[in-house]
Design a protein around this motif. Structure first.
Motif, PDB file in Angstrom:
ATOM      1  N   SER A 175      45.742  38.744  31.704  1.00 30.05           N
ATOM      2  CA  SER A 175      46.062  38.692  30.281  1.00 30.05           C
ATOM      3  C   SER A 175      45.327  39.824  29.556  1.00 30.05           C
ATOM      4  CB  SER A 175      45.627  37.347  29.699  1.00 30.05           C
ATOM      5  OG  SER A 175      44.204  37.259  29.711  1.00 30.05           O
ATOM      6  N   ILE A 176      45.694  40.040  28.309  1.00 29.09           N
ATOM      7  CA  ILE A 176      45.005  41.020  27.474  1.00 29.09           C
ATOM      8  C   ILE A 176      43.531  40.637  27.340  1.00 29.09           C
ATOM      9  CG2 ILE A 176      44.761  41.808  25.080  1.00 29.09           C
ATOM     10  CD1 ILE A 176      46.873  43.364  26.526  1.00 29.09           C
ATOM     11  N   PHE A 177      43.254  39.351  27.165  1.00 28.35           N
ATOM     12  CA  PHE A 177      41.869  38.886  27.055  1.00 28.35           C
ATOM     13  C   PHE A 177      41.073  39.271  28.297  1.00 28.35           C
ATOM     14  CE2 PHE A 177      38.624  35.687  27.990  1.00 28.35           C
ATOM     15  CZ  PHE A 177      37.801  35.860  26.884  1.00 28.35           C
ATOM     16  N   GLU A 178      41.651  39.043  29.481  1.00 23.24           N
ATOM     17  CA  GLU A 178      40.965  39.406  30.726  1.00 23.24           C
ATOM     18  C   GLU A 178      40.772  40.916  30.825  1.00 23.24           C
ATOM     19  OE1 GLU A 178      42.305  36.085  33.941  1.00 23.24           O
ATOM     20  OE2 GLU A 178      43.918  37.245  32.999  1.00 23.24           O
ATOM     21  N   LEU A 179      41.752  41.684  30.339  1.00 20.32           N
ATOM     22  CA  LEU A 179      41.614  43.141  30.355  1.00 20.32           C
ATOM     23  C   LEU A 179      40.429  43.570  29.508  1.00 20.32           C
ATOM     24  CD1 LEU A 179      42.650  45.990  31.100  1.00 20.32           C
ATOM     25  CD2 LEU A 179      44.062  45.878  29.024  1.00 20.32           C
ATOM     26  N   THR A 180      40.273  42.995  28.334  1.00 23.22           N
ATOM     27  CA  THR A 180      39.158  43.381  27.477  1.00 23.22           C
ATOM     28  C   THR A 180      37.821  43.055  28.126  1.00 23.22           C
ATOM     29  OG1 THR A 180      39.214  41.304  26.234  1.00 23.22           O
ATOM     30  CG2 THR A 180      40.476  43.146  25.335  1.00 23.22           C
ATOM     31  N   GLN A 181      37.776  42.031  28.952  1.00 26.17           N
ATOM     32  CA  GLN A 181      36.550  41.695  29.674  1.00 26.17           C
ATOM     33  C   GLN A 181      36.283  42.704  30.791  1.00 26.17           C
ATOM     34  OE1 GLN A 181      34.662  39.074  28.454  1.00 26.17           O
ATOM     35  NE2 GLN A 181      36.291  39.191  26.935  1.00 26.17           N
ATOM     36  N   ASP A 182      37.325  43.148  31.483  1.00 33.18           N
ATOM     37  CA  ASP A 182      37.186  44.076  32.604  1.00 33.18           C
ATOM     38  C   ASP A 182      37.006  45.528  32.165  1.00 33.18           C
ATOM     39  OD1 ASP A 182      37.253  42.116  34.480  1.00 33.18           O
ATOM     40  OD2 ASP A 182      39.349  42.406  35.038  1.00 33.18           O
ATOM     41  N   ILE A 183      37.362  45.849  30.924  1.00 32.43           N
ATOM     42  CA  ILE A 183      37.231  47.218  30.433  1.00 32.43           C
ATOM     43  C   ILE A 183      35.788  47.699  30.556  1.00 32.43           C
ATOM     44  CG2 ILE A 183      37.197  48.563  28.296  1.00 32.43           C
ATOM     45  CD1 ILE A 183      39.867  47.225  27.608  1.00 32.43           C
ATOM     46  N   ALA A 184      34.862  46.799  30.366  1.00 34.83           N
ATOM     47  CA  ALA A 184      33.441  47.157  30.443  1.00 34.83           C
ATOM     48  C   ALA A 184      33.057  47.660  31.837  1.00 34.83           C
ATOM     49  CB  ALA A 184      32.586  45.953  30.069  1.00 34.83           C
ATOM     50  N   ARG A 185      33.875  47.372  32.816  1.00 36.78           N
ATOM     51  CA  ARG A 185      33.585  47.799  34.195  1.00 36.78           C
ATOM     52  C   ARG A 185      34.133  49.187  34.498  1.00 36.78           C
ATOM     53  NH1 ARG A 185      35.542  42.173  36.077  1.00 36.78           N
ATOM     54  NH2 ARG A 185      33.760  40.919  35.502  1.00 36.78           N
ATOM     55  N   ASN A 186      34.619  49.877  33.475  1.00 33.36           N
ATOM     56  CA  ASN A 186      35.133  51.249  33.613  1.00 33.36           C
ATOM     57  C   ASN A 186      36.316  51.367  34.565  1.00 33.36           C
ATOM     58  OD1 ASN A 186      33.277  52.352  31.791  1.00 33.36           O
ATOM     59  ND2 ASN A 186      31.719  52.374  33.380  1.00 33.36           N
ATOM     60  N   ASN A 187      37.217  50.417  34.511  1.00 32.36           N
ATOM     61  CA  ASN A 187      38.428  50.497  35.318  1.00 32.36           C
ATOM     62  C   ASN A 187      39.459  51.383  34.616  1.00 32.36           C
ATOM     63  OD1 ASN A 187      37.743  48.716  37.519  1.00 32.36           O
ATOM     64  ND2 ASN A 187      37.743  47.099  35.997  1.00 32.36           N
ATOM     65  N   LEU A 188      40.404  51.867  35.377  1.00 36.41           N
ATOM     66  CA  LEU A 188      41.444  52.751  34.872  1.00 36.41           C
ATOM     67  C   LEU A 188      42.585  51.933  34.265  1.00 36.41           C
ATOM     68  CD1 LEU A 188      42.745  55.585  34.684  1.00 36.41           C
ATOM     69  CD2 LEU A 188      43.561  55.244  37.003  1.00 36.41           C
ATOM     70  N   VAL A 189      43.055  52.343  33.078  1.00 37.55           N
ATOM     71  CA  VAL A 189      44.215  51.726  32.447  1.00 37.55           C
ATOM     72  C   VAL A 189      45.319  52.781  32.380  1.00 37.55           C
ATOM     73  CG1 VAL A 189      45.157  50.639  30.374  1.00 37.55           C
ATOM     74  CG2 VAL A 189      42.798  50.144  31.084  1.00 37.55           C
ATOM     75  N   LEU A 190      46.437  52.498  33.047  1.00 33.61           N
ATOM     76  CA  LEU A 190      47.599  53.383  32.993  1.00 33.61           C
ATOM     77  C   LEU A 190      48.619  52.779  32.039  1.00 33.61           C
ATOM     78  CD1 LEU A 190      48.455  54.488  36.656  1.00 33.61           C
ATOM     79  CD2 LEU A 190      47.225  55.741  34.893  1.00 33.61           C
ATOM     80  N   ASP A 191      49.066  53.564  31.091  1.00 34.41           N
ATOM     81  CA  ASP A 191      50.093  53.161  30.140  1.00 34.41           C
ATOM     82  C   ASP A 191      51.397  53.790  30.616  1.00 34.41           C
ATOM     83  OD1 ASP A 191      51.829  53.022  27.856  1.00 34.41           O
ATOM     84  OD2 ASP A 191      50.058  52.835  26.557  1.00 34.41           O
ATOM     85  N   VAL A 192      52.381  52.971  30.978  1.00 33.71           N
ATOM     86  CA  VAL A 192      53.610  53.486  31.578  1.00 33.71           C
ATOM     87  C   VAL A 192      54.766  53.593  30.583  1.00 33.71           C
ATOM     88  CG1 VAL A 192      52.996  52.794  33.916  1.00 33.71           C
ATOM     89  CG2 VAL A 192      54.280  51.203  32.482  1.00 33.71           C
ATOM     90  N   ARG A 193      54.434  53.550  29.291  1.00 34.78           N
ATOM     91  CA  ARG A 193      55.474  53.733  28.274  1.00 34.78           C
ATOM     92  C   ARG A 193      55.850  55.216  28.182  1.00 34.78           C
ATOM     93  NH1 ARG A 193      52.927  51.601  23.062  1.00 34.78           N
ATOM     94  NH2 ARG A 193      51.128  52.651  23.998  1.00 34.78           N
ATOM     95  N   THR A 194      56.869  55.499  27.406  1.00 34.59           N
ATOM     96  CA  THR A 194      57.283  56.888  27.217  1.00 34.59           C
ATOM     97  C   THR A 194      56.196  57.647  26.448  1.00 34.59           C
ATOM     98  OG1 THR A 194      58.370  56.457  25.092  1.00 34.59           O
ATOM     99  CG2 THR A 194      59.721  56.205  27.112  1.00 34.59           C
ATOM    100  N   PRO A 195      56.174  58.969  26.559  1.00 36.74           N
ATOM    101  CA  PRO A 195      55.174  59.747  25.816  1.00 36.74           C
ATOM    102  C   PRO A 195      55.210  59.479  24.302  1.00 36.74           C
ATOM    103  CG  PRO A 195      56.116  61.108  27.518  1.00 36.74           C
ATOM    104  CD  PRO A 195      56.917  59.822  27.490  1.00 36.74           C
ATOM    105  N   SER A 196      56.395  59.314  23.728  1.00 36.11           N
ATOM    106  CA  SER A 196      56.470  59.065  22.278  1.00 36.11           C
ATOM    107  C   SER A 196      55.905  57.685  21.931  1.00 36.11           C
ATOM    108  CB  SER A 196      57.900  59.213  21.762  1.00 36.11           C
ATOM    109  OG  SER A 196      58.764  58.286  22.378  1.00 36.11           O
TER     110      SER A 196
END
Length: 104
Positions: A13-34
């Motif tokens: 979930s987004i909540f879990e992502l915010t907890q894991d962000i502190a661990r310096n993991n990579l986040v890939l955004d696969v949306r279009t450039p715009s």
């Protein structure tokens, strides 16, 4: 023969992502450039879904996000087939309530 069809794609979930962000993991955004330029997680990297097959990165855990979770699920599946430890972010940017950066 159909065993792989039912293999579950790991997701958080987004909540879990915010907890894991502190661990310096990579986040890939696969949306279009715009879409990415319109607003993205500040430290995320934009690799559009149509280019995910060419992704070459590190062996760290990759969290994959899009607008709603559909494209990120597809991208996560492709990355896992390539051997990456990829995890889909359920709900995508629609659920994100943290800081957003515009532009590149």
């Amino acid at each position: 023969m159909f065993k792989h069809i039912f293999r579950q794609i790991p997701s958080i979930s987004i909540f879990e992502l915010t907890q894991d962000i502190a661990r310096n993991n990579l986040v890939l955004d696969v949306r279009t450039p715009s879409e990415y330029r319109a607003g993205h997680i500040p430290f995320s990297k934009n690799i559009p879904l149509k280019k995910i097959d060419t992704y070459q990165g590190s062996n760290q855990t990759i969290y994959v996000i899009c607008q709603s979770g559909v494209r990120s699920r597809q991208a996560t599946k492709k990355l896992r087939k390539k051997g990456y430890d990829a995890i889909n972010v359920r709900g995508g940017m629609n659920q994100w309530s943290g800081k957003v950066k515009e532009g590149k």
